[in-house]
Design a protein around this motif. Structure first.
Motif, PDB file in Angstrom:
ATOM      1  N   ILE A  74       0.857  -1.189   0.000  1.00 53.74           N
ATOM      2  CA  ILE A  74       0.000   0.000   0.000  1.00 53.74           C
ATOM      3  C   ILE A  74       0.890   1.234   0.000  1.00 53.74           C
ATOM      4  N   GLN A  75       0.684   2.090  -0.981  1.00 58.14           N
ATOM      5  CA  GLN A  75       1.505   3.289  -1.110  1.00 58.14           C
ATOM      6  C   GLN A  75       0.644   4.496  -1.441  1.00 58.14           C
ATOM      7  N   PRO A  76       1.050   5.670  -0.953  1.00 57.61           N
ATOM      8  CA  PRO A  76       0.307   6.889  -1.312  1.00 57.61           C
ATOM      9  C   PRO A  76       0.540   7.246  -2.777  1.00 57.61           C
ATOM     10  N   LEU A  77      -0.489   7.742  -3.422  1.00 53.24           N
ATOM     11  CA  LEU A  77      -0.363   8.173  -4.809  1.00 53.24           C
ATOM     12  C   LEU A  77       0.329   9.531  -4.849  1.00 53.24           C
ATOM     13  N   ARG A  78       1.386   9.633  -5.656  1.00 53.47           N
ATOM     14  CA  ARG A  78       2.126  10.883  -5.775  1.00 53.47           C
ATOM     15  C   ARG A  78       1.784  11.547  -7.107  1.00 53.47           C
ATOM     16  N   ILE A  79       0.996  12.608  -7.047  1.00 55.50           N
ATOM     17  CA  ILE A  79       0.682  13.381  -8.246  1.00 55.50           C
ATOM     18  C   ILE A  79       0.922  14.857  -7.951  1.00 55.50           C
ATOM     19  N   SER A  80       1.186  15.625  -8.983  1.00 55.87           N
ATOM     20  CA  SER A  80       1.502  17.039  -8.813  1.00 55.87           C
ATOM     21  C   SER A  80       0.244  17.816  -8.437  1.00 55.87           C
ATOM     22  N   ASP A  81       0.375  18.694  -7.444  1.00 53.92           N
ATOM     23  CA  ASP A  81      -0.732  19.586  -7.083  1.00 53.92           C
ATOM     24  C   ASP A  81      -0.473  21.009  -7.552  1.00 53.92           C
ATOM     25  N   ASN A  82       0.467  21.146  -8.489  1.00 54.53           N
ATOM     26  CA  ASN A  82       0.798  22.444  -9.066  1.00 54.53           C
ATOM     27  C   ASN A  82       0.132  22.564 -10.440  1.00 54.53           C
ATOM     28  N   PRO A  83      -0.869  23.432 -10.585  1.00 58.33           N
ATOM     29  CA  PRO A  83      -1.570  23.566 -11.864  1.00 58.33           C
ATOM     30  C   PRO A  83      -0.657  23.967 -13.021  1.00 58.33           C
ATOM     31  N   GLN A  84       0.512  24.502 -12.715  1.00 56.79           N
ATOM     32  CA  GLN A  84       1.437  24.906 -13.773  1.00 56.79           C
ATOM     33  C   GLN A  84       2.348  23.770 -14.227  1.00 56.79           C
ATOM     34  N   SER A  85       2.287  22.636 -13.524  1.00 53.35           N
ATOM     35  CA  SER A  85       3.157  21.515 -13.858  1.00 53.35           C
ATOM     36  C   SER A  85       2.587  20.718 -15.022  1.00 53.35           C
ATOM     37  N   ALA A  86       3.479  20.178 -15.842  1.00 61.88           N
ATOM     38  CA  ALA A  86       3.040  19.366 -16.975  1.00 61.88           C
ATOM     39  C   ALA A  86       2.385  18.073 -16.499  1.00 61.88           C
ATOM     40  N   SER A  87       2.698  17.605 -15.301  1.00 58.39           N
ATOM     41  CA  SER A  87       2.128  16.363 -14.776  1.00 58.39           C
ATOM     42  C   SER A  87       0.954  16.626 -13.841  1.00 58.39           C
ATOM     43  N   PHE A  88       0.406  17.863 -13.860  1.00 55.75           N
ATOM     44  CA  PHE A  88      -0.729  18.198 -13.004  1.00 55.75           C
ATOM     45  C   PHE A  88      -1.962  17.398 -13.416  1.00 55.75           C
ATOM     46  N   TYR A  89      -2.706  16.900 -12.432  1.00 54.74           N
ATOM     47  CA  TYR A  89      -3.899  16.095 -12.688  1.00 54.74           C
ATOM     48  C   TYR A  89      -5.106  16.829 -12.130  1.00 54.74           C
ATOM     49  N   ASP A  90      -5.968  17.309 -13.014  1.00 52.46           N
ATOM     50  CA  ASP A  90      -7.171  18.033 -12.609  1.00 52.46           C
ATOM     51  C   ASP A  90      -8.291  17.028 -12.335  1.00 52.46           C
ATOM     52  N   PHE A  91      -8.392  16.608 -11.074  1.00 48.39           N
ATOM     53  CA  PHE A  91      -9.388  15.591 -10.742  1.00 48.39           C
ATOM     54  C   PHE A  91     -10.812  16.122 -10.840  1.00 48.39           C
ATOM     55  N   THR A  92     -10.999  17.447 -10.783  1.00 46.61           N
ATOM     56  CA  THR A  92     -12.353  17.992 -10.842  1.00 46.61           C
ATOM     57  C   THR A  92     -12.995  17.823 -12.220  1.00 46.61           C
ATOM     58  N   ALA A  93     -12.197  17.425 -13.220  1.00 50.04           N
ATOM     59  CA  ALA A  93     -12.732  17.215 -14.565  1.00 50.04           C
ATOM     60  C   ALA A  93     -13.167  15.778 -14.803  1.00 50.04           C
ATOM     61  N   GLN A  94     -12.949  14.904 -13.805  1.00 48.94           N
ATOM     62  CA  GLN A  94     -13.233  13.484 -13.977  1.00 48.94           C
ATOM     63  C   GLN A  94     -14.698  13.168 -13.628  1.00 48.94           C
ATOM     64  N   ASP A  95     -15.246  12.157 -14.287  1.00 51.25           N
ATOM     65  CA  ASP A  95     -16.647  11.779 -14.058  1.00 51.25           C
ATOM     66  C   ASP A  95     -16.896  11.398 -12.608  1.00 51.25           C
ATOM     67  N   TRP A  96     -15.930  10.672 -12.001  1.00 48.70           N
ATOM     68  CA  TRP A  96     -16.137  10.220 -10.638  1.00 48.70           C
ATOM     69  C   TRP A  96     -16.149  11.382  -9.644  1.00 48.70           C
ATOM     70  N   TRP A  97     -15.676  12.559 -10.055  1.00 49.92           N
ATOM     71  CA  TRP A  97     -15.741  13.761  -9.220  1.00 49.92           C
ATOM     72  C   TRP A  97     -16.974  14.591  -9.549  1.00 49.92           C
ATOM     73  N   GLN A  98     -17.223  14.802 -10.819  1.00 47.39           N
ATOM     74  CA  GLN A  98     -18.304  15.692 -11.228  1.00 47.39           C
ATOM     75  C   GLN A  98     -19.678  15.157 -10.831  1.00 47.39           C
ATOM     76  N   ALA A  99     -19.881  13.838 -10.959  1.00 43.39           N
ATOM     77  CA  ALA A  99     -21.192  13.285 -10.613  1.00 43.39           C
ATOM     78  C   ALA A  99     -21.523  13.501  -9.133  1.00 43.39           C
ATOM     79  N   PRO A 100     -20.643  13.166  -8.173  1.00 46.62           N
ATOM     80  CA  PRO A 100     -20.946  13.451  -6.767  1.00 46.62           C
ATOM     81  C   PRO A 100     -21.022  14.957  -6.470  1.00 46.62           C
ATOM     82  N   ARG A 101     -20.308  15.754  -7.245  1.00 40.96           N
ATOM     83  CA  ARG A 101     -20.362  17.204  -7.051  1.00 40.96           C
ATOM     84  C   ARG A 101     -21.765  17.733  -7.336  1.00 40.96           C
TER      85      ARG A 101
END
Length: 527
Positions: free
Chosen positions: A371-398
Motif C-alpha cells: 500500500i503506497q500513497p499516490l504521488r501526483i503534482s498539485d501544481n496547476p502549472q506543472s506538466a504532470s498536473f492532474y485536474d481531478f475535478t474534470a473526472q466523471d467520478w468527481w463531477q457526478a458526486p459534485r
C-alpha cells in the motif's frame, strides 16, 4: 500517468518460472526433454544460479519438472498433453474479458501495422519467408484429422506465431518483434487452443490459404486486412470459449449435490439482490467514511497532515483485506484545505501474484498487499498536473448526492488497469467539500459478477449508468463494451445501489442518468 506509480513486484524467478511453464504447457518443451543444468540455465538467462534453482523448485512443486540424480541425472520435463491443455483452458477461464480485450487491442495493432509496413518494405526473400510460413501452416491444417493429438493441434499455434513473427521481422523493427513475442507470452499462447476446434481449423485453413494468395499476387492492403481479421475472429472465439468453460463449471457445481439432484437455476430477482448487496457493501463503507470526516471537520479546521492521517485510518483496513479494492482515499475540494489547494489523499494497493509467493507459502500466510500513497503534482502549472475535478467520478458526486459508479475504464493515473470507481460526496457545514472514493479492479469484479450471472438459465448482462458493460455471459457483449441501444434489450431490471443520502440535508437530490437509471444504479438484462 503518475511518475511515481507503484512498480509491479515481479522477480526474475517469477519471469523464468512463467516462461518455462508456458513452454511446457504449449508443447514447446516436450515430455522427457532434458533442461539445461542450473549453472548453464543461469548463464543463458543472465541471472545468478540461485535464481534458476528457485524457478526449477517451483516447477517441481507444480509437477512440471522432475530432477533425477546420478550420472544421467538432471531436470526433465514431466509433461502430459491432456493436463497441459487443461491448464491452458483454466488460464482462459480465469482471465477476465477486460484482460482479453487489452491483449486483443495490442495484438491487432501489432499485426496490422506489421503487415502494412512489411508488405511495403520487405525484400523478395522476406516476402518468400512469410509466404512459406503461411503455406506450411495451411499444409499442416489440411493434414489435421479428428485423430490428431492435442500436441499436434497446439503445434499449429506455434506455426501461426511464426507467421506473425516473420511479418514483424520483415518490418526491420526489433521493437515490433520483441513486443509481439512478449505479448504472446503474456497471453500464455491461449490463441493456440482454437486449433483443437475442427470448425476453427476449417476456417483458418481457408483464411490463411487466401492470405497466401493475396501476398503472392501483391494485394497488400487486402493481405493486411485478412491477417488482421483472422486475429479478431481468434479473440472472439476465446471470449466465447471462456464463457463456455465458466458455464460448464457452473453446471458441474449445480449437479455436485447428487447424481440425480440438480440445483435449480436462480431467478433474475435473486441475482439482482446479490449484485445489489455487493455494491451496497462498498457504498455503506464510503458512507461511514463520509460520516467520520463530517464529524471530525465540524470540530476543527483540518490541516493537510490531519486530513491525510484521517484518510489513511479510514481506507487502510479495506485496502489491507479486500482484494477487489486497488485504491481508496479522500479527495477534498480545491478550496477545502488551508494552504493546500489541489491536494488529494489517495492510496493504491497491490497484492502479490501467486507466482510471487514462495512455494511453501499458502494464500493468506504472509500474503499482504503493498500500500503506497499516490504521488501526483498539485501544481496547476506543472506538466504532470492532474485536474481531478474534470473526472466523471468527481463531477457526478459534485452535482448529486449518493453513491456513484463510474466505469469500467482504464485508469492510467492510479491503478494502471481497468477500474470501476465508486464515489460519494462529503459535506462540511452543509456545503460540498470533496469526494470519498475507492477503485475496484474491474476484471476481478467482472469475475465475481460472472459467477452470479451463471446461476441464471439464460445469458445476461450487467450494465452501468454510463451504458458500459460491467459483466456479461454473452460473448458478443464484453466487459467495458458500450451498449449504444439499451432499448433493444428485453427483460431489464434496475438495481439500486447505495441509495442512502449524505448526512448533509442540504445535499442535492439524486439525478437520473442515461436510460432513466439513477447514477448509483445498475441494469440487469436477461438476453
Amino acid at each position: 500517468m503518475s511518475i511515481f506509480q507503484t512498480i509491479n513486484e515481479v522477480t526474475k524467478t517469477d519471469l523464468i518460472t512463467d516462461r518455462l511453464t508456458q513452454a511446457i504447457e504449449s508443447g514447446l518443451l516436450k515430455n522427457g526433454e532434458r533442461l539445461p543444468g542450473e549453472s548453464e540455465m543461469a548463464r543463458m538467462f543472465g541471472v545468478a544460479p540461485i535464481t534458476t534453482r528457485e524457478a526449477l523448485e517451483r516447477l517441481r512443486s507444480r509437477g512440471l519438472v522432475e530432477t533425477r540424480r546420478g550420472r544421467d541425472g538432471g531436470s526433465f520435463v514431466t509433461s502430459d498433453q491432456h493436463r497441459n491443455f487443461k491448464r491452458l483452458e483454466n488460464s482462459l477461464a480465469s482471465m477476465s474479458t477486460m484482460d482479453l480485450k487489452n491483449h486483443r487491442a495490442l495484438y491487432i495493432a501489432l499485426v496490422s501495422s506489421s503487415a502494412r509496413i512489411a508488405t511495403e518494405e520487405a525484400s523478395d526473400n522476406e516476402r518468400a519467408s512469410i509466404q512459406n510460413a503461411i503455406e506450411s501452416l495451411v499444409g499442416s491444417l489440411k493434414s489435421q484429422t479428428a485423430d490428431s493429438s492435442i500436441q499436434e493441434c497446439l503445434s499449429r499455434g506455434h506455426q501461426e506465431m511464426q507467421i506473425h513473427t516473420e511479418i514483424a521481422a520483415a518490418t526491420g523493427s526489433s521493437h515490433l518483434v520483441n513486443t509481439l513475442i512478449h505479448l504472446q507470452e503474456e497471453l500464455r499462447h491461449l490463441l493456440w487452443i482454437r486449433f483443437t476446434d475442427s470448425q476453427q481449423v476449417d476456417f483458418l485453413t481457408k483464411q490463411y490459404a487466401y492470405a497466401a494468395h493475396l501476398l503472392e499476387t501483391g494485394q497488400n492492403q487486402l493481405f493486411e486486412r485478412r491477417i488482421t481479421d483472422i486475429v479478431i475472429v481468434g479473440f472472439s472465439w476465446l471470449a466465447e470459449r471462456r464463457i463456455q468453460l465458466l458455464r460448464e463449471r457452473a453446471d458441474a457445481e449445480r449437479t455436485s449435490a447428487g447424481d440425480s439432484e440438480v440445483e435449480a437455476y436462480e431467478t433474475p430477482l435473486e441475482i439482482s439482490h446479490q449484485v445489489r448487496d455487493l455494491f451496497n457493501g462498498y457504498g455503506e463503507t464510503l458512507r461511514q467514511w463520509e460520516l467520520r470526516l463530517t464529524e471530525r471537520s465540524s470540530q476543527e479546521v483540518l490541516s493537510k497532515q490531519q486530513f491525510d492521517e484521517l484518510a489513511k485510518q479510514l481506507t487502510r483496513p479495506m485496502l489491507q483485506t479486500d482484494r477487489l479494492a486497488v485504491g481508496a482515499g479522500l479527495i477534498p475540494s480545491p478550496d477545502f484545505l488551508p494552504n493546500a489547494p489541489w491536494h488529494s489523499s489517495w492510496w493504491t494497493s497491490q497484492w502479490p501474484s501467486a507466482d510471487a509467493r514462495p512455494a511453501e507459502t499458502s494464500r493468506g500466510d504472509g500474503d499482504v498487499p503493498t500500500i503506497q500513497p499516490l504521488r501526483i503534482s498539485d501544481n496547476p502549472q506543472s506538466a504532470s498536473f492532474y485536474d481531478f475535478t474534470a473526472q466523471d467520478w468527481w463531477q457526478a458526486p459534485r452535482n448529486a448526492d449518493g453513491l456513484h459508479i463510474t466505469g469500467p475504464y482504464f485508469d492510467y493515473i492510479c491503478a494502471n488497469k481497468p477500474t470501476l470507481t465508486l464515489s460519494r460526496p462529503f459535506y462540511v457545514n452543509r456545503s460540498f467539500a470533496g469526494v470519498a472514493g475507492l477503485d475496484l479492479d474491474a476484471g476481478a469484479v467482472e469475475q465475481r459478477l460472472d459467477s452470479m450471472l451463471l446461476k441464471l438459465e439464460r445469458p445476461a448482462v450487467i450494465i452501468g449508468n454510463e451504458s458500459r458493460v460491467i459483466a456479461s455471459t454473452r460473448n458478443t457483449m464484453l466487459c467495458g463494451d458500450l451498449v449504444r441501444d439499451i432499448s433493444q434489450l428485453h427483460a431489464k431490471a434496475i438495481i439500486g445501489c447505495g441509495v442512502g443520502t449524505s448526512s448533509a440535508t442540504a445535499a442535492s437530490p439524486r439525478r437520473a442518468g442515461a436510460h432513466g437509471q439513477t447514477l448509483g444504479s445498475l441494469m440487469l438484462a436477461v438476453l
